[in-house]
Design a protein around this motif. Structure first.
Motif, short mmCIF file in Angstrom:
data_model
loop_
_atom_site.label_atom_id
_atom_site.label_comp_id
_atom_site.label_asym_id
_atom_site.label_seq_id
_atom_site.Cartn_x
_atom_site.Cartn_y
_atom_site.Cartn_z
N CYS A 82 0.81 -1.22 0.00
CA CYS A 82 0.00 0.00 0.00
C CYS A 82 0.84 1.27 0.00
O CYS A 82 0.29 2.36 -0.18
CB CYS A 82 -0.94 0.03 1.21
SG CYS A 82 -2.25 -1.19 1.17
N GLY A 84 2.69 4.37 -1.03
CA GLY A 84 2.65 5.13 -2.27
C GLY A 84 2.62 6.63 -2.01
O GLY A 84 2.27 7.07 -0.92
N SER A 86 1.73 10.55 -4.17
CA SER A 86 1.09 11.12 -5.35
C SER A 86 2.05 11.95 -6.19
O SER A 86 1.89 12.09 -7.39
CB SER A 86 -0.11 11.97 -4.95
OG SER A 86 0.26 12.94 -4.00
N ASN A 108 6.32 4.14 -5.76
CA ASN A 108 5.14 3.45 -6.26
C ASN A 108 5.43 2.20 -7.08
O ASN A 108 4.60 1.29 -7.14
CB ASN A 108 4.31 4.41 -7.11
CG ASN A 108 3.72 5.54 -6.31
OD1 ASN A 108 3.93 5.63 -5.10
ND2 ASN A 108 2.99 6.43 -6.96
N GLN A 112 7.27 -1.55 -4.80
CA GLN A 112 6.48 -2.77 -4.95
C GLN A 112 7.36 -3.92 -5.44
O GLN A 112 7.21 -5.08 -4.99
CB GLN A 112 5.32 -2.54 -5.92
CG GLN A 112 4.37 -1.42 -5.55
CD GLN A 112 3.43 -1.76 -4.40
OE1 GLN A 112 3.82 -2.40 -3.43
NE2 GLN A 112 2.19 -1.33 -4.51
N SER A 134 -4.24 2.13 -9.10
CA SER A 134 -5.18 3.24 -9.15
C SER A 134 -5.91 3.21 -10.48
O SER A 134 -5.41 2.64 -11.47
CB SER A 134 -4.44 4.57 -9.00
OG SER A 134 -5.27 5.67 -9.29
N TYR A 147 2.46 10.22 -11.48
CA TYR A 147 1.57 9.31 -10.76
C TYR A 147 0.90 8.33 -11.72
O TYR A 147 0.88 7.12 -11.46
CB TYR A 147 0.52 10.11 -9.99
CG TYR A 147 -0.39 9.27 -9.14
CD1 TYR A 147 0.04 8.78 -7.91
CD2 TYR A 147 -1.68 8.95 -9.56
CE1 TYR A 147 -0.78 8.00 -7.12
CE2 TYR A 147 -2.52 8.16 -8.78
CZ TYR A 147 -2.07 7.70 -7.56
OH TYR A 147 -2.89 6.92 -6.79
N SER A 150 3.30 5.78 -12.97
CA SER A 150 3.68 4.81 -11.95
C SER A 150 2.60 3.77 -11.73
O SER A 150 2.89 2.59 -11.56
CB SER A 150 4.00 5.53 -10.63
OG SER A 150 2.84 6.02 -9.99
N LYS A 151 1.35 4.19 -11.75
CA LYS A 151 0.27 3.23 -11.50
C LYS A 151 0.05 2.31 -12.69
O LYS A 151 -0.31 1.14 -12.53
CB LYS A 151 -1.01 3.97 -11.13
CG LYS A 151 -0.91 4.70 -9.78
CD LYS A 151 -0.53 3.75 -8.65
CE LYS A 151 -0.50 4.44 -7.30
NZ LYS A 151 -0.16 3.53 -6.19
N VAL A 154 2.55 -0.34 -12.19
CA VAL A 154 2.16 -1.32 -11.17
C VAL A 154 1.25 -2.39 -11.76
O VAL A 154 1.36 -3.58 -11.43
CB VAL A 154 1.48 -0.63 -9.96
CG1 VAL A 154 0.90 -1.66 -9.00
CG2 VAL A 154 2.47 0.25 -9.23
#
Length: 238
Positions: A82, A84, A86, A108, A112, A134, A147, A150-151, A154
């Motif tokens: 979790c 992370g 922004s 982020n 992980q 996200s 951001y 990065s998501k 992931v």
């Protein structure tokens, strides 16, 4: 639905607040053993719980924190990433520095990766890894390039690890705006009377519980998009 998480050994990063703290509380409510990892102090929680300070970008300290939790609980059944940040919000690309971009990816994405890398030796057969991504992996707002990038990474990391880690399921949850301290720091009073749907950290934690449990044993390498159906709506003017 019975999740059968009682007695499971769980490690949660980013557990000091927001979604990480909500996940920790939810697992404890199910009777799990929970290790809390964060660079900040975590609140005192009741149950079979231990807390370890570590930054997910510091590989030696994160590896040591994971090992400390795993040794205490005799291994790990569930790992939840979790942690992370922004990064810059509302910042045009021309004003986004390479340092800003790198710092967001370091936490982020690399965080992980390091979590999975160092948790792997401690994971039990049939273990589950759940990352927090996200909806910004799929839909984007201006001024959030680091951001969003990065998501998206992931989500790709989730799929790659689901193939790489035999006997371990890897999934991620992709919520839309969640009312957390981080979101309030970014959006301020907008969250007091939002013109868009906002979810609670506890809502996200329920998705994490399901993906961590044997009830989701057929789900692997997936990004669960939880956005009130917003991304399903076409922009066609009908």
């Amino acid at each position: 639905m019975r999740l059968d998480l009682a007695g499971k050994a769980v490690l949660v990063t980013g557990a000091a607040s927001g979604i990480g703290l909500a996940c920790a509380r939810a697992f404890l409510a199910e009777g799990a053993q929970v290790g809390l990892v964060d660079r900040e102090s975590v609140p005192v929680l009741e149950g079979d719980v231990m807390a370890v300070r570590a930054d997910v970008t510091d590989e030696p300290k994160l590896a040591a924190a994971i090992a400390t939790v795993a040794r205490r609980f005799g291994g790990l059944d569930v790992v939840v990433g979790c942690a992370g940040i922004s990064g810059p919000v509302g910042t045009p690309l021309a004003e986004t520095t390479v340092e800003d971009f790198a710092s967001v990816l370091a936490v982020n994405v690399t965080g992980q990766f390091l979590l999975a890398k160092h948790a792997r030796p401690w994971l039990s057969p049939g273990a589950s890894v759940v990352f927090l991504a996200s909806d910004s992996a799929f839909v984007c707002a201006p001024g959030m390039v680091p951001y969003c990038a990065s998501k998206g990474a992931v989500v790709a990391l989730t799929r790659a690890l689901s193939v790489e880690l035999d006997g371990v399921r890897v999934n991620c949850v992709c919520p839309s705006v969640v009312d957390t301290p981080m979101a309030r720091g970014d959006l301020g009073p907008v969250l007091d009377d939002p013109a868009f749907p906002v979810q609670a950290a506890e809502d996200v934690a329920q998705h994490v519980l399901y993906l961590a449990s044997a009830r989701s044993r057929t789900v692997d390498g997936q990004a669960v998009l939880a956005d009130f159906g917003v991304s399903a709506r076409s922009g066609f003017p009908a």
